[in-house]
Design an enzyme around this catalytic site. Sequence first.
Site, PDB file in Angstrom:
ATOM      1  CG  PHE A   1     -32.639  19.773  -0.625  1.00  0.00           C
ATOM      2  CD1 PHE A   1     -31.779  18.888  -0.325  1.00  0.00           C
ATOM      3  CD2 PHE A   1     -33.207  19.840  -1.600  1.00  0.00           C
ATOM      4  CE1 PHE A   1     -31.100  17.796  -0.639  1.00  0.00           C
ATOM      5  CE2 PHE A   1     -32.584  18.446  -2.654  1.00  0.00           C
ATOM      6  CZ  PHE A   1     -32.084  17.583  -1.972  1.00  0.00           C
TER       7      PHE A   1
ATOM      8  CB  SER B   1     -37.235  17.422 -14.351  1.00  0.00           C
ATOM      9  OG  SER B   1     -38.912  17.183 -13.885  1.00  0.00           O
TER      10      SER B   1
ATOM     11  NE  ARG C   1     -76.178  24.697  -1.514  1.00  0.00           N
ATOM     12  CZ  ARG C   1     -76.134  25.747  -1.955  1.00  0.00           C
ATOM     13  NH1 ARG C   1     -76.836  26.336  -1.012  1.00  0.00           N
ATOM     14  NH2 ARG C   1     -76.660  26.861  -3.037  1.00  0.00           N
TER      15      ARG C   1
ATOM     16  CD  GLU D   1     -39.315  17.018  -0.531  1.00  0.00           C
ATOM     17  OE1 GLU D   1     -39.069  16.133  -0.586  1.00  0.00           O
ATOM     18  OE2 GLU D   1     -39.289  17.888   0.110  1.00  0.00           O
TER      19      GLU D   1
HETATM   20  N1  CAA Z   1     -31.528   6.322  -4.117  1.00  0.00           N
HETATM   21  C1  CAA Z   1     -29.859   6.294  -3.598  1.00  0.00           C
HETATM   22  N2  CAA Z   1     -28.958   6.802  -4.917  1.00  0.00           N
HETATM   23  C2  CAA Z   1     -29.364   7.151  -6.365  1.00  0.00           C
HETATM   24  C3  CAA Z   1     -30.615   7.568  -6.352  1.00  0.00           C
HETATM   25  C4  CAA Z   1     -31.649   7.243  -4.942  1.00  0.00           C
HETATM   26  N3  CAA Z   1     -32.629   7.073  -5.067  1.00  0.00           N
HETATM   27  N4  CAA Z   1     -31.252   7.622  -7.148  1.00  0.00           N
HETATM   28  C5  CAA Z   1     -29.808   7.932  -7.844  1.00  0.00           C
HETATM   29  N5  CAA Z   1     -29.227   7.407  -7.284  1.00  0.00           N
HETATM   30  C6  CAA Z   1     -27.896   8.015  -7.730  1.00  0.00           C
HETATM   31  C7  CAA Z   1     -27.881   6.663  -9.209  1.00  0.00           C
HETATM   32  O1  CAA Z   1     -26.940   5.273  -8.393  1.00  0.00           O
HETATM   33  C8  CAA Z   1     -26.567   7.402  -9.843  1.00  0.00           C
HETATM   34  O2  CAA Z   1     -24.931   7.083  -8.650  1.00  0.00           O
HETATM   35  P1  CAA Z   1     -23.727   6.424  -9.647  1.00  0.00           P
HETATM   36  O3  CAA Z   1     -23.705   7.567  -9.482  1.00  0.00           O
HETATM   37  O4  CAA Z   1     -22.439   6.264  -8.689  1.00  0.00           O
HETATM   38  O5  CAA Z   1     -24.038   5.186 -10.467  1.00  0.00           O
HETATM   39  C9  CAA Z   1     -26.213   8.873  -9.571  1.00  0.00           C
HETATM   40  O6  CAA Z   1     -27.240   8.792  -8.200  1.00  0.00           O
HETATM   41  C10 CAA Z   1     -26.614   9.767 -10.413  1.00  0.00           C
HETATM   42  O7  CAA Z   1     -28.282   8.236 -10.774  1.00  0.00           O
HETATM   43  P2  CAA Z   1     -28.855   8.487 -11.779  1.00  0.00           P
HETATM   44  O8  CAA Z   1     -28.127   8.064 -13.655  1.00  0.00           O
HETATM   45  O9  CAA Z   1     -30.822   8.203 -12.148  1.00  0.00           O
HETATM   46  O10 CAA Z   1     -29.152  10.553 -12.251  1.00  0.00           O
HETATM   47  P3  CAA Z   1     -30.364  10.758 -13.338  1.00  0.00           P
HETATM   48  O11 CAA Z   1     -29.378  12.675 -13.622  1.00  0.00           O
HETATM   49  O12 CAA Z   1     -30.909   9.839 -14.161  1.00  0.00           O
HETATM   50  O13 CAA Z   1     -31.470  11.760 -12.189  1.00  0.00           O
HETATM   51  C11 CAA Z   1     -33.840  11.339 -11.395  1.00  0.00           C
HETATM   52  C12 CAA Z   1     -32.614  10.709 -11.750  1.00  0.00           C
HETATM   53  C13 CAA Z   1     -34.703  10.236 -10.241  1.00  0.00           C
HETATM   54  C14 CAA Z   1     -34.533  12.269 -12.926  1.00  0.00           C
HETATM   55  C15 CAA Z   1     -33.004  12.880 -10.529  1.00  0.00           C
HETATM   56  O14 CAA Z   1     -32.921  13.398 -11.255  1.00  0.00           O
HETATM   57  C16 CAA Z   1     -35.081  13.534  -9.890  1.00  0.00           C
HETATM   58  O15 CAA Z   1     -35.086  12.730  -8.456  1.00  0.00           O
HETATM   59  N6  CAA Z   1     -34.579  14.427 -10.648  1.00  0.00           N
HETATM   60  C17 CAA Z   1     -36.101  15.596  -9.473  1.00  0.00           C
HETATM   61  C18 CAA Z   1     -35.302  15.940  -9.290  1.00  0.00           C
HETATM   62  C19 CAA Z   1     -35.973  16.717  -7.683  1.00  0.00           C
HETATM   63  O16 CAA Z   1     -36.784  15.696  -7.260  1.00  0.00           O
HETATM   64  N7  CAA Z   1     -35.655  17.850  -7.458  1.00  0.00           N
HETATM   65  C20 CAA Z   1     -36.868  18.487  -6.265  1.00  0.00           C
HETATM   66  C21 CAA Z   1     -35.559  18.986  -5.397  1.00  0.00           C
HETATM   67  S1  CAA Z   1     -36.375  20.628  -3.812  1.00  0.00           S
HETATM   68  C22 CAA Z   1     -37.590  20.885  -3.833  1.00  0.00           C
HETATM   69  O17 CAA Z   1     -38.715  20.796  -5.186  1.00  0.00           O
HETATM   70  C23 CAA Z   1     -37.558  22.347  -3.290  1.00  0.00           C
HETATM   71  C24 CAA Z   1     -37.587  22.307  -1.703  1.00  0.00           C
HETATM   72  O18 CAA Z   1     -37.406  23.417  -1.073  1.00  0.00           O
HETATM   73  C25 CAA Z   1     -37.589  20.799  -1.157  1.00  0.00           C
END
Ligand code: CAA
Length: 375
Positions: A109, A118, A261, A356
Amino acid sequence: LAREFAQAEIAPRSHRWDRESIMDHSILDKLAELGFLGMMVPERYEGLALDTVTYLVALEEIAAVDASVAVAMSVHNSLPTQMILRYGSEAQRDRYLPAMARGELLGAFALSEPEAGSDAAAMMTQAVRDGDGWILDGTKAWVTSGNDAGVILAMARTDGPGDRPGERRGARGISAFIITPELPGFRVGKKENKLGLRASATVQLAFDQMRVPADRLLGQEGRGFVYAMESLDNGRLGVAAQAVGIARSALEHSTRYAAERRQFGKPIKEFEAIQFKLANMATRITAARALVYSAALAKDRGEPITQFSSMSKLFASETAMWVTTQAVQIFGGYGYMKEYPVEKLMRDAKLFQIYEGTSQIQRLVIAKEIFLPSS
Ligand code: CAA
């Protein structure tokens, strides 16, 4: 089955993998043989069609022995597989899901970037139309299993380069693509040297003018960020179950050690200071487990789980960090030594407060849901 497998096949090798920062690929083949790489995939795509609770029970057991193996299993099952299942066309499901469920294609992913962690929507990777396909250009960061993956779900901007450098254009112009490593311009970059989860490969991926056929766009153009967020609701439950597994393992080791222990003429388990630590550890783990499996039951009932999933991830990962730190304290000087099991658990637990979505991002998601008009 997961517990027996983890004890027999993973436990004897886990500390060497951690030390050498590698994992035998054969372990993923064995996970696949047992069906652990297609647990929630419907039978028509060769999966086991199990529910979320069953999947998380298995994940907790694997994580209790080695979180590096568990994270590969978790990312594969929760993120790319679920994304293709939920948003893929019938042709995409037929093409990828059976091979993913059989473990022939490991999933990854790719959302984060060096400058977009973030704030995932600040990503810069561009996807530009080229004839009937796309050209992708950019760098993805912290991709679990990115070096071994046969299928990578990558998010990229499809709303053009923007007017100003560094301009934040948000989530609407982001699309999801199914990337496979043979595409020209795909390159696996730096492998990270991590504090914990050392046997799990975390890599950068470079897309250098990578040509992607039209049939690799997942779902609708411009909806990729929403797909990624919905998938992270599932992913964070998996992260939470693994954190419970790590914490449980720390408690089990600590309980055994406290009985063996001896100091001041008796086993240290007879001191109230140690008993109270163990009591607090057991209570927090039980609370974390109850939260995680309640969220999983809600998911299996088809209820929205965004808030529940973030609460589970937040509480379970904070619990794992706290419990493993207590475990090191109970082991004392031996706890700090690599010959004993608990320092690895503490190093592994730290990542669960970060990947995540950090604990701070989980609190933002929880607070946002509290203020939703329907709450
Ligand atoms: N379910 C459905 N839709 C969602 C949602 C959810 N849980 N969260 C947000 N959305 C939708 C919103 O409704 C919005 O939709 P519309 O444009 O249609 O209105 C859109 O997504 C944008 O949402 P936000 O305005 O809330 O977005 P934001 O830019 O403010 O970000 C955030 C929100 C929660 C901070 C998000 O950016 C976030 O989760 N950040 C953390 C990222 C993360 O978890 N990264 C990890 C990556 S994976 C990893 O770690 C490595 C790996 O290998 C697994």
